[in-house]
Write a protein that holds these residues in place. Structure first.
Motif, PDB file in Angstrom:
ATOM      1  N   ASP A  13       0.811  -1.227   0.000  1.00 57.07           N
ATOM      2  CA  ASP A  13       0.000   0.000   0.000  1.00 57.07           C
ATOM      3  C   ASP A  13       0.841   1.272   0.000  1.00 57.07           C
ATOM      4  O   ASP A  13       0.434   2.301   0.550  1.00 57.07           O
ATOM      5  CB  ASP A  13      -0.970   0.007   1.197  1.00 57.07           C
ATOM      6  N   GLY A  40      -4.651  -4.078  -3.849  1.00 60.46           N
ATOM      7  CA  GLY A  40      -5.619  -3.027  -4.139  1.00 60.46           C
ATOM      8  C   GLY A  40      -4.801  -1.809  -4.510  1.00 60.46           C
ATOM      9  O   GLY A  40      -4.137  -1.236  -3.656  1.00 60.46           O
ATOM     10  N   HIS A  41      -4.772  -1.490  -5.781  1.00 60.83           N
ATOM     11  CA  HIS A  41      -3.942  -0.379  -6.267  1.00 60.83           C
ATOM     12  C   HIS A  41      -4.862   0.776  -6.668  1.00 60.83           C
ATOM     13  O   HIS A  41      -5.681   0.640  -7.576  1.00 60.83           O
ATOM     14  CB  HIS A  41      -3.079  -0.838  -7.452  1.00 60.83           C
ATOM     15  N   SER A 297      -7.642  -0.991   1.006  1.00 67.05           N
ATOM     16  CA  SER A 297      -8.483  -0.811  -0.180  1.00 67.05           C
ATOM     17  C   SER A 297      -9.150  -2.118  -0.598  1.00 67.05           C
ATOM     18  O   SER A 297     -10.088  -2.108  -1.381  1.00 67.05           O
ATOM     19  CB  SER A 297      -7.678  -0.202  -1.341  1.00 67.05           C
ATOM     20  N   ARG A 303      -5.382   0.322   8.782  1.00 66.23           N
ATOM     21  CA  ARG A 303      -3.975  -0.065   8.679  1.00 66.23           C
ATOM     22  C   ARG A 303      -3.245   0.365   9.948  1.00 66.23           C
ATOM     23  O   ARG A 303      -3.525   1.434  10.497  1.00 66.23           O
ATOM     24  CB  ARG A 303      -3.326   0.600   7.464  1.00 66.23           C
TER      25      ARG A 303
HETATM   26 MG    MG Z   1      -2.892  -1.524  -1.871  1.00 66.72          MG
END
Ligand code: MG
Ligand code: GDP
Ligand code: IMO
Length: 421
Positions: A13, A40-41, A297, A303
């Motif tokens: 991330d 998850g970009h 995401s 986080r």
């Molecule tokens: Mg990510």
């Protein structure tokens, strides 16, 4: 022409998606080399936000070819959902997205096995994304996996053999499989969607592109500290996230690798379980989470947040052979009056600067404290506008890490990016 590699240096991330999108105009091909929908970009531009999981982040900048490489594990059901969301926002990818025949398939029973193994671990669970990543790579290595190319011949038979093996294992654990029929229905609809795409021998495609002098960017997922060999094992993912993973995940020789772009946040985060020496449990940690919007995401999990860890970063730079650094989310620190960086660990009274085999609670981070810049940097257009304290922070990091920081990111949008050299 060489293949440039872009990867995360921390626990994922870091902002890989954003920077792949920013760099794509310089490339003709973008290829994902490992991981799967555990990634998850996030990309933001023109007021819109997209989260990509299996599709490479080079799909929004003109007609570039994007490849899902052999090192990736693909869940057809999630792939279908991702493609349909992109189609509904006007992005048709069938001509521009190619899929390696050697990429492994995440089966519905892999997802169940992921949940089953996590439950069996009790208190020492990894906190996986629950996407079946570990069991799929396990089957790859134990030579029981199914690949995208398998869809083309006798697929039902191969599928049923794999499924019955998995059901036997799940049965031994007494794991509830009642959801399987529904998951399978979605999954086979995903297989039909996947067949709309061209399956390629991606190693041939990429190597001939290299020969023709076409510029290629290899996109990593997760981060170096989640690498199966070099990360904080066993609290890692199941693939090689390091730069060498681009060679095995795309079929390119080490001599074909050019620049290695290493991405890190100006602080540090981690999702799931496992050691995190600079983690903050206080108000500062909450501030980082709030200002950096640090929620997963993929899973939406908060986080864990902490100060930048230069011991871990130096280690990542070493194993990846990073040639250029990219610093993300610097703007998140804009309001802090003081900023800390961990330069060493104290272990049993000794100062340690090499990342150790064992990371446990006895490690005390040794910090250097710097004055914050307390300036809103989100609208800055060039490094000449940087406050002195921020320039000092960059110079300090470059000295500590021994690699130049060539890009600084000052916000989630594509436009909030400063190229330094
Ligand atoms: Mg990510
Ligand atoms: P990836 O998995 O490495 O692509 O990173 P993620 O997309 O999971 O997480 C990065 C998050 O930070 C996303 O929500 C991005 O939109 C956001 N982001 C990226 N760069 C910056 C930045 O420079 N500043 C801020 N404030 N947010 C950023
Ligand atoms: P991107 O590409 C952050 C973490 C999970 C868990 C561990 C193993 O968006 O940076 P897995 O599902 O892979 O078996 O989970 O790895 N993890 C990530 N953390 N970003 C990611 O991807 C991650 N992919 C996996 O939280 O701790």
């Amino acid at each position: 022409m060489k293949v440039d590699v872009l990867l995360g240096l921390q626990w994922g991330d870091e902002g890989k998606g954003k920077i792949v999108d920013v760099l794509t105009p310089d490339y003709e091909i973008v290829a994902r080399f490992q991981g799967g929908p555990n990634a998850g970009h996030t990309l933001e531009f023109e007021g819109k936000k997209y989260v990509l999981r299996s599709v490479p982040s080079g799909i929004f900048q003109g007609n570039k070819i994007n490849i899902i490489g052999n090192g990736v594990v693909l869940d057809p059901a999630l792939f279908k959902a991702e493609i349909e969301a992109l189609e509904s926002s006007g992005h048709d990818l069938t001509k521009r997205l190619l899929v390696s025949k050697k990429a492994h398939l995440i089966l519905p029973t892999h997802r169940l096995l992921d949940a089953c193994y996590e439950a069996a671990k009790g208190d020492s669970k990894i906190g996986t994304t629950g996407k079946g990543i570990g069991p799929t790579y396990t089957d790859k290595v134990s030579r029981n996996g199914l690949r995208v190319g398998d869809i083309l011949h006798n697929f039902d038979e191969k599928y049923n053999i794999a499924k019955s093996k998995h059901l036997r294992i799940l049965g031994q654990y007494g794991f509830d499989t009642s959801a399987l029929a529904d998951i399978e229905e979605e999954w086979f609809a995903g297989i039909a969607k996947l067949k709309e795409f061209t399956f390629i021998d991606s190693e041939h495609y990429i190597n001939s592109a290299v020969k023709q002098g076409r510029k290629i960017l290899a996109e990593g997922a997760q981060g170096t500290m989640l690498d199966i060999d070099f990360g904080s094992y066993p609290f890692v993912t199941s693939s090689n996230t390091i730069s060498a993973g681009a060679c095995t995940g795309l079929g390119i020789a080490p001599k074909s690798v050019g620049e290695v772009y290493g991405i890190f946040k100006a602080y540090c985060t981690r999702v799931g379980s496992g050691p995190f020496p600079t983690e903050l449990f206080d108000e500062t940690g909450d501030q980082l989470r709030k200002l950096g919007f640090e929620f997963g995401s993929v899973t939406g999990r908060p986080r864990r947040c902490g100060w930048i860890d230069l011991v871990a970063l130096r280690y990542a730079i070493m194993v990846d052979g990073v040639s250029q650094l990219i610093m993300m989310k610097s703007d998140v620190l804009d309001t802090f009056d003081a900023i800390k960086a961990c330069v060493a660990y104290e272990i049993n009274g000794q100062k340690v600067t090499d990342f150790p085999f064992e990371i446990d609670d006895s490690i005390k981070p040794v910090y250097v404290e710097m004055k914050g810049w307390q300036t809103d940097m989100t609208k800055m257009l060039g490094e000449d506008q940087f406050p002195k304290e921020f320039s000092d922070y960059i110079a300090f990091l470059e000295k500590e890490l021994g690699v130049p920081i060539s890009i600084v990111s000052l916000g989630p949008d594509r436009a909030q990016t400063i190229i330094r050299k």
